[in-house]
Design an enzyme around this catalytic site. Sequence first.
Site, PDB file in Angstrom:
ATOM      1  CB  CYS A 168       7.344  -1.278   2.790  1.00  0.00           C
ATOM      2  SG  CYS A 168       6.788  -2.481   3.748  1.00  0.00           S
ATOM      3  CB  THR A 177       8.876  -8.702   9.092  1.00  0.00           C
ATOM      4  OG1 THR A 177       9.742  -8.006   7.611  1.00  0.00           O
ATOM      5  CG2 THR A 177       8.995  -7.784  10.262  1.00  0.00           C
ATOM      6  CB  CYS A 185       4.859   0.457   3.388  1.00  0.00           C
ATOM      7  SG  CYS A 185       3.555  -0.463   4.395  1.00  0.00           S
ATOM      8  CB  CYS A 240       2.298  -0.758   0.551  1.00  0.00           C
ATOM      9  SG  CYS A 240       4.140  -1.415   0.748  1.00  0.00           S
ATOM     10  CB  CYS A 270       4.174  -5.010   2.434  1.00  0.00           C
ATOM     11  SG  CYS A 270       3.294  -4.557   2.795  1.00  0.00           S
ATOM     12  NE  ARG A 289       5.260  -1.795  15.337  1.00  0.00           N
ATOM     13  CZ  ARG A 289       6.198  -2.919  15.930  1.00  0.00           C
ATOM     14  NH1 ARG A 289       8.061  -1.696  16.183  1.00  0.00           N
ATOM     15  NH2 ARG A 289       6.937  -4.073  15.880  1.00  0.00           N
ATOM     16  NE  ARG A 300       6.393 -13.108   3.589  1.00  0.00           N
ATOM     17  CZ  ARG A 300       7.136 -13.249   4.724  1.00  0.00           C
ATOM     18  NH1 ARG A 300       8.549 -13.349   4.119  1.00  0.00           N
ATOM     19  NH2 ARG A 300       6.303 -13.045   5.739  1.00  0.00           N
TER      20      ARG A 300
END
Length: 362
Positions: A36, A32, A40, A70, A67, A43, A65
């Site tokens: 995080c 992705t 967080c 969170c 999240c 999922r 980058r």
Amino acid sequence: MDASVIDTGFWQAVQDRDAGADGRFVFAVTTTGIYCRPSCPSRHPRWENVRFFPLPQAAERAGFRACKRCRPNEASPTDRRLARIAKACRVLDEADEPMTLAALGRKVGIAPHHLQRLFTRVVGVSPRAYWDARRLRRLKGELRAGESVTSALYGAGYGSSSRLYEKSGASLGMTPARYRQGGAGERVTYAIVASQLGRLLVAATARGVAMVALGESDRRLEAELAAELPGALLARDDSGLGAWVGPLVKHLAGKLPHLDLPVDVRATAFQRQVWEALRTIPTGTTTTYRDLARQIGQPSAARAVARACATNPVAVVVPCHRVVRGDGALGGYRWGMERKQALLEREKRERSPTPEPVRKRA
């Protein structure tokens, strides 16, 4: 060198969404491109797609980058509490006399009973003990600068000489006059033994480890010790320091992942701040001199941080080998680049999980 490391303890914290691990590290998901906090609520990713970083800045340098759920690059409630404790420390640093908990609490916005508990948990001592320690450090600075004992004690805020001498044995480890003379007469016992990384010197006072050095020659190590502690009475005892030497030898052999040894070292306030930050770097991870400078709140002090790492007298116990250059190169190491490389590679191997075996279908 990759700033990330797969760590089974970190992975478990992510699986548990452990808020207590927030601030210790962040995790990034390669599929992705997002990183995080451990807590967080998103999922869970697959572990083979996860990378761990000690700081958000390290994850961002690697191209990830933050999240939006969170917000790992923003202050958490824990961060805000820590910021208030840092402010309390600054207030006490500037105070000329002890403060009541109520007065200190009003300045930092924390109720007195919460302040006492939180300050002690974060700093390790009560606000009053912290102020006493700061006063003592001022005294030591005056003595090192050549002031007379009388001038120094009143300049540091002691109302009488009896107040100082009551605590000098526990705080200075010697009388103020002897401290002014460079610690002349302080007894330091040392041992030199074989280790996985060559000859290992461990020196200690009654209060803790004073020096840890690595090298090839006993004579060279003894010269390093004499230069580090020029005023001390040095006595070699290879069999009498088992409580200090044993854990270090096991650690260097990969048989004791975590060291928890008390230290008794001379340091400026800045050096101590850097060395304490070094002890928070998780085993198997690295950070950069610049990120460490940011961590202690002095982002422009990367070179000073590097100097503090280079002058660290207790190798491995204070893990300055976990700091590398911003371009990924190892940087320097007081005890040799091969030893730094070996330490990092061993720690990374120890902290990497073993993938589950592939089960054949019946």
